[in-house]
Design an enzyme around this catalytic site. Structure first.
Site, short mmCIF file in Angstrom:
data_model
loop_
_atom_site.label_atom_id
_atom_site.label_comp_id
_atom_site.label_asym_id
_atom_site.label_seq_id
_atom_site.Cartn_x
_atom_site.Cartn_y
_atom_site.Cartn_z
N ASP A 165 0.84 -1.20 0.00
CA ASP A 165 0.00 0.00 0.00
C ASP A 165 0.87 1.25 0.00
O ASP A 165 0.55 2.24 -0.64
CB ASP A 165 -0.94 0.01 1.21
CG ASP A 165 -0.21 -0.11 2.54
OD1 ASP A 165 0.86 -0.74 2.58
OD2 ASP A 165 -0.68 0.45 3.54
N ASP A 206 -6.24 -2.49 -2.74
CA ASP A 206 -5.39 -1.56 -3.47
C ASP A 206 -4.87 -2.24 -4.74
O ASP A 206 -4.87 -1.66 -5.83
CB ASP A 206 -4.19 -1.12 -2.62
CG ASP A 206 -4.56 -0.60 -1.24
OD1 ASP A 206 -5.46 -1.16 -0.61
OD2 ASP A 206 -3.92 0.37 -0.79
N HIS A 261 0.92 6.23 -2.28
CA HIS A 261 -0.06 5.14 -2.26
C HIS A 261 -0.59 5.13 -3.69
O HIS A 261 -1.02 6.15 -4.18
CB HIS A 261 -1.21 5.56 -1.35
CG HIS A 261 -1.42 4.70 -0.15
ND1 HIS A 261 -0.57 4.70 0.92
CD2 HIS A 261 -2.44 3.84 0.16
CE1 HIS A 261 -1.07 3.87 1.86
NE2 HIS A 261 -2.20 3.34 1.41
N GLU A 294 -2.05 9.06 -0.62
CA GLU A 294 -3.03 8.13 -0.06
C GLU A 294 -4.42 8.77 0.00
O GLU A 294 -5.42 8.13 -0.27
CB GLU A 294 -2.60 7.72 1.35
CG GLU A 294 -3.58 6.83 2.09
CD GLU A 294 -3.05 6.39 3.44
OE1 GLU A 294 -2.21 7.12 4.01
OE2 GLU A 294 -3.48 5.32 3.92
N GLU A 335 3.79 -0.13 7.59
CA GLU A 335 2.67 -0.84 6.98
C GLU A 335 3.19 -1.67 5.81
O GLU A 335 3.48 -2.83 5.97
CB GLU A 335 1.57 0.14 6.55
CG GLU A 335 0.32 -0.58 6.12
CD GLU A 335 -0.97 0.08 6.58
OE1 GLU A 335 -0.92 1.09 7.30
OE2 GLU A 335 -2.04 -0.42 6.22
C1 RAM Z 1 -4.80 1.18 5.01
C2 RAM Z 1 -3.88 0.73 3.95
C3 RAM Z 1 -4.50 0.31 2.65
C4 RAM Z 1 -5.96 0.09 2.72
C5 RAM Z 1 -6.47 -0.30 4.06
C6 RAM Z 1 -7.94 -0.45 4.14
O1 RAM Z 1 -4.20 1.00 6.26
O2 RAM Z 1 -2.94 1.73 3.74
O3 RAM Z 1 -4.20 1.18 1.62
O4 RAM Z 1 -6.26 -0.91 1.78
O5 RAM Z 1 -6.03 0.55 5.07
#
Ligand code: RAM
Length: 881
Positions: free
Chosen positions: A462, A475, A763, A742, A468
């Site tokens: 991600d 994604d 992201h 993101e 993470e």
């Molecule tokens: C976040 C991640 C990801 C997503 C989930 C639901 O923590 O970065 O991109 O798919 O949550």
């Protein structure tokens, strides 16, 4: 005539080593300078030696002359392939006039160790340390002698953890091998031809081990997810010219020591003390009498499988654009690009001096590094000088996402050449290119591709910076099509499908994250993050979307066959867990990170259920399973009916009334013709009421522009693409983004940074608009009836004030091009290139069409073309087509 088979590949790769696929597939392309060139037949020879192949002997397989126009996925049907076998092949192709090409060049592949009992070595590592969070990297070594002339030497190696292979003073191989898998289930093995690097007589083989995903920090799941410390397995098989064979393998007789790598962790960075270097450790003559015996691990119950994923490599080096001294006396570099990898440092100074490199994506308003969004990740290296002249340093088992680098404790005054950025990712070769007359659109294209480069690292992650960096399936699925235009992700996603399969639940549910890193096994989702569930809508569905995408883009039917059962289990799981075909969504992702628009979970989940069923029906069709094709087509229709009954009102309004509910209903084919028209009206109205702006999150955004374009609102699609006000893609670009953020509001003029607990600036998910740019703006579209671009649909849609687009896509069947211009008088020109043995249906927008210099019949707007280069001209009205 120039008819020739070129670019031979085995299992998508050029001359691969160590395969375990017993029926590998062959690929080639055709070169021709004629129009409408096509293949009428081919013949493949596979031989066990180059000499036999040169004599046109196919002692392993002679396909005979096969009447066929296929050049991809031709399955080997010869004698059984042996462990460690070395095979050579070539192909000859006949054109439509039955004229034969010359034989192609000779290509080869080797097989790996096919049986488990052929791995003779034991897993070795360092002895257990007292409980330390970050442990030093073990070095392991083994001196050995060769006796005679070596014909061929191959290393097969893997690790539970990471390894860097060394032989006679040379580092061999790529980065982060053996890659990220669910180590409880499988680990990938790599094969290396080391024949050129062996010496007569004394040799040393060794490795440096890293904790990696096995023992180091994985995402927010902490460390020791799979095991406490890394273990290494190696086997070097040596064949001598006289036919003798010998092997060197990891066992209790190796030696191990710790050295300069004080720790090296994916998420926590590295400390390297150069004073502790083990100079010469990987060469003969080094005294290892002070080294320990290794710890030998009892065994490993998972599968050893030949590496599927493309290796992780440094694919580019970036020089910083600028350097600035801070008040603290440190220096901050701007790399000019949010990138992923690490920096290499050049430094001279006194022994014991500590230099720190700190990495961040953004700067705070006061010019310092913005580190808040890293959560517990530490994107830092500490390097301790040995003080012996110029020293060069780069880290080993860690990587960072960054644009800015702070250099702390540097002895003297650094310059622009003190550091260089190394761009690191899974080496998926570039396959698409897009360039337009609009500089901001071009920047968006660049941001999308940098997002992919930054996040395709063994698994589709991600994000690359905070704690993470996980293989989030939602994604991955929303971006898969864009990814496959940008780069050749055939093997990358083939590998990821195994990760998904390894995590598929007994119930049939596909997980949100793959490999799940023990998330589900440890029931962590119950305790730590109770919003996690193994079947989220739009996440679990990746188990069907990704194989379908590989089929569409690469024509791969094996991926469909292999995972067919798993996909059926997924759809049946959804059916069993829905209430009269309405799919509840237990978790709360919804249309993740949408902006000021809440899509009801049930609406979204039911739409995705329908989509999974629809794709499964098409997959069944592609495999010739007519019964299932009909079963799942009718399931799709029934879900559509249930969707309409439950969520759609007479006037076409869909519950939630977000852009995403309309987009999904339109794209997943859930509406009647009448409702469709109403829905597109509501969607366009919603966008207009927001001042021509979007509100979609991860799941809606990928289909937003396609839904508008397919339903006659190209103008609205271009309006969203080129919108510069918040929220929009161009808003981030106006504010300096060089990757996809993101969140739409990761940073805004009115609020500054979003909450640091979740604010990645790299992201790729919101970059799934890349697909639309290739398919609609550039107009290079896959034809599902001739998958893998055996035939393409070329249908450019001019608009958005753009006056020029150049698009190309290097498919397995060769390169397609679609380039257009539009001048102020509405004259549209289109240049199309179709590769040999392929074809295209070209749809030319506008009227008064001139095709290849001649006026086309009145009313004719589509043209069936064979290979070649073609030019069209037409006149457009105000609205494009
Ligand atoms: C976040 C991640 C990801 C997503 C989930 C639901 O923590 O970065 O991109 O798919 O949550």
């Amino acid at each position: 005539m120039n008819w020739q088979a070129i670019d031979g590949r085995t299992e998508y790769m050029r001359n691969p080593l160590g395969l375990d696929e017993k029926a590998p597939r062959f690929f080639w392309k055709l070169r021709s300078d004629e129009r409408s060139a096509s293949q009428s037949a081919y013949r493949i020879l596979v031989a066990s030696s180059l000499e036999a192949l040169a004599d046109d002997a196919g002692d392993m397989w002679d396909s005979g002359e096969v009447a066929s126009d296929r050049t991809t996925h031709i399955v080997y049907e010869g004698k059984p392939l042996q462990s460690e076998g070395q095979y050579f092949w070539k192909v000859r192709s006949w054109n439509r006039d039955a004229v034969a090409s010359d034989w192609s060049d000779a290509y080869f592949w080797t097989m790996g160790l096919l049986r488990r009992d052929e791995w003779k070595g034991s897993w070795i590592g360092a002895k257990a340390q007292p409980n330390v969070e970050l442990q030093p990297s073990p070095y392991v070594r083994k001196p050995f002698r060769t006796s005679g002339k070596v014909r061929r030497a191959t290393v097969y190696a893997t690790a539970l953890g990471l390894y860097e292979l060394h032989l006679n003073g040379r580092r061999i191989g790529d980065w982060f091998a053996p890659g990220f898998t669910d180590y409880d289930k499988r680990v990938q093995t790599q094969a290396y031809d080391v024949t050129p690097w062996l010496h007569d007589g004394d040799n040393v083989v060794g490795a440096v081990l890293g904790d990696g995903w096995y023992a180091g920090t994985v995402g927010f799941l902490g460390n020791h997810v799979y095991g406490e410390r890394p273990f290494f397995l190696l086997q070097m098989n040596i064949e001598y010219a006289d036919g003798n064979r010998e092997s060197v393998e990891t066992d209790a007789g190796w030696r191990t020591a710790t050295g300069p790598i004080v720790y090296s962790d994916m998420i926590k960075g590295e400390t390297y003390d150069a004073r502790l270097e083990l100079t010469g450790w990987d060469q003969p003559g080094y005294d290892d009498s002070g080294w320990d015996r290794p710890d030998v691990r009892a065994g490993y119950n998972g599968l050893l499988t030949a590496s599927i994923e493309p290796p992780v490599r440094v694919t580019q080096q970036l020089k910083p654009l600028s350097i600035r001294q801070t008040e603290r006396g440190t220096y901050i570099y701007d790399m000019g690009q949010n990138m992923v990898g690490w920096t290499e440092l050049r430094v001279s100074g006194a022994r014991g001096t500590k230099v720190t490199l700190s990495h961040a994506e953004m700067l705070n308003p006061d010019g310092s590094l913005y580190l808040d969004n890293l959560r517990v990740a530490v994107q830092q290296e500490h390097y301790i000088l040995k003080g012996e002249g110029e020293e060069r340093y780069e880290p080993h088992f860690t990587f960072h996402g960054f644009r800015y680098v702070e250099l702390i404790g540097y002895p003297g005054e650094p310059g622009l050449d003190t550091i260089v950025g190394k761009v690191v990712h899974s080496d998926t070769p570039k396959s698409g290119s897009l360039r337009t007359s609009d500089a901001m659109v071009n920047q968006l294209i660049s941001n999308i591709s940098w997002g992919q480069r930054g996040n395709f690292l063994s698994v589709p992650t991600d994000c690359p910076q905070r704690d993470e960096r996980l293989g989030w399936t939602g994604d991955a699925q929303i971006f898969a099509r864009t990814a496959s235009y940008n780069m050749d992700v055939s093997r990358f996603f083939t590998k990821f499908m195994w990760d998904m399969i390894d995590c598929q639940q007994p119930s049939g549910a596909f997980t949100d994250v793959a490999p799940d890193a023990g998330w589900i096994r440890h029931k962590m989702w119950n305790t730590r993050l109770n919003w996690f569930a193994p079947d989220n809508a739009g996440w679990g569905d990746a188990g069907v979307v990704i194989p379908w995408t590989l089929y569409l883009m690469y024509g791969d039917t094996r991926i469909l066959e292999t995972h067919y059962g798993a996909m059926v289990r997924w759809v049946e799981y959804l059916r069993a867990n829905s209430n009269e075909l309405i799919r509840p969504d237990y978790a709360n992702y919804g249309d993740w990170l949408s902006i000021d628009a809440d899509t009801p979970n049930e609406v979204l989940a039911t739409a995705y259920f329908a989509y999974s069923a629809k794709l499964l029906s098409r997959i069944a069709g592609a495999l010739g399973k007519r019964g299932d094709e009909e079963t799942y087509a009718s399931l799709h229709r029934s879900i559509g009916d249930a969707f309409v009954r439950a969520f759609v009102s007479e006037d076409g309004r869909i519950r939630g009334e977000t852009q995403t509910v309309y987009v999904l209903a339109l794209q997943f084919d859930l509406l009647t013709e009448r409702l469709r028209e109403l829905a597109i009206g509501h969607l366009a109205e919603n966008i207009a009421s927001r001042g021509g702006r979007l509100s979609t999150g991860f799941l809606g955004v990928g289909y937003l522009l396609p839904a508008l374009t397919d339903n006659g609102r190209l103008d609205v699609a271009y309006g969203l693409l080129t919108q510069e006000e918040f929220p929009s893609w161009m808003y981030s670009i106006k504010h300096g983004a060089t990757t996809i953020w993101e969140r739409w509001d990761g940073w805004t003029e009115h609020k500054g940074f979003q909450t640091p607990s979740m604010n990645s600036f790299n992201h790729y998910s919101l970059g799934s608009v890349g697909e639309w740019m290739y398919r609609y703006m550039g107009g290079i579209e896959a034809d599902p009836s001739a998958p893998g671009f055996k035939r393409a649909i070329i249908r450019p849609r001019p608009g958005g004030g753009i006056t020029e687009v150049e698009a190309s896509y290097a498919s397995l069947c060769g390169t397609y091009e679609s380039s257009w211009t539009l001048n102020g008088e509405g004259v549209f020109t289109l240049r199309v290139a179709v590769p040999a043995n392929a074809s295209a249906v070209v749809h030319v927008p506008g009227s008064s069409i001139v095709a290849d210099g001649r006026p086309a019949e009145a009313g004719k707007t589509s043209f069936e073309l064979g290979s070649g280069v073609y030019a069209f001209e037409s006149r457009l009205g105000d609205q494009g087509d």
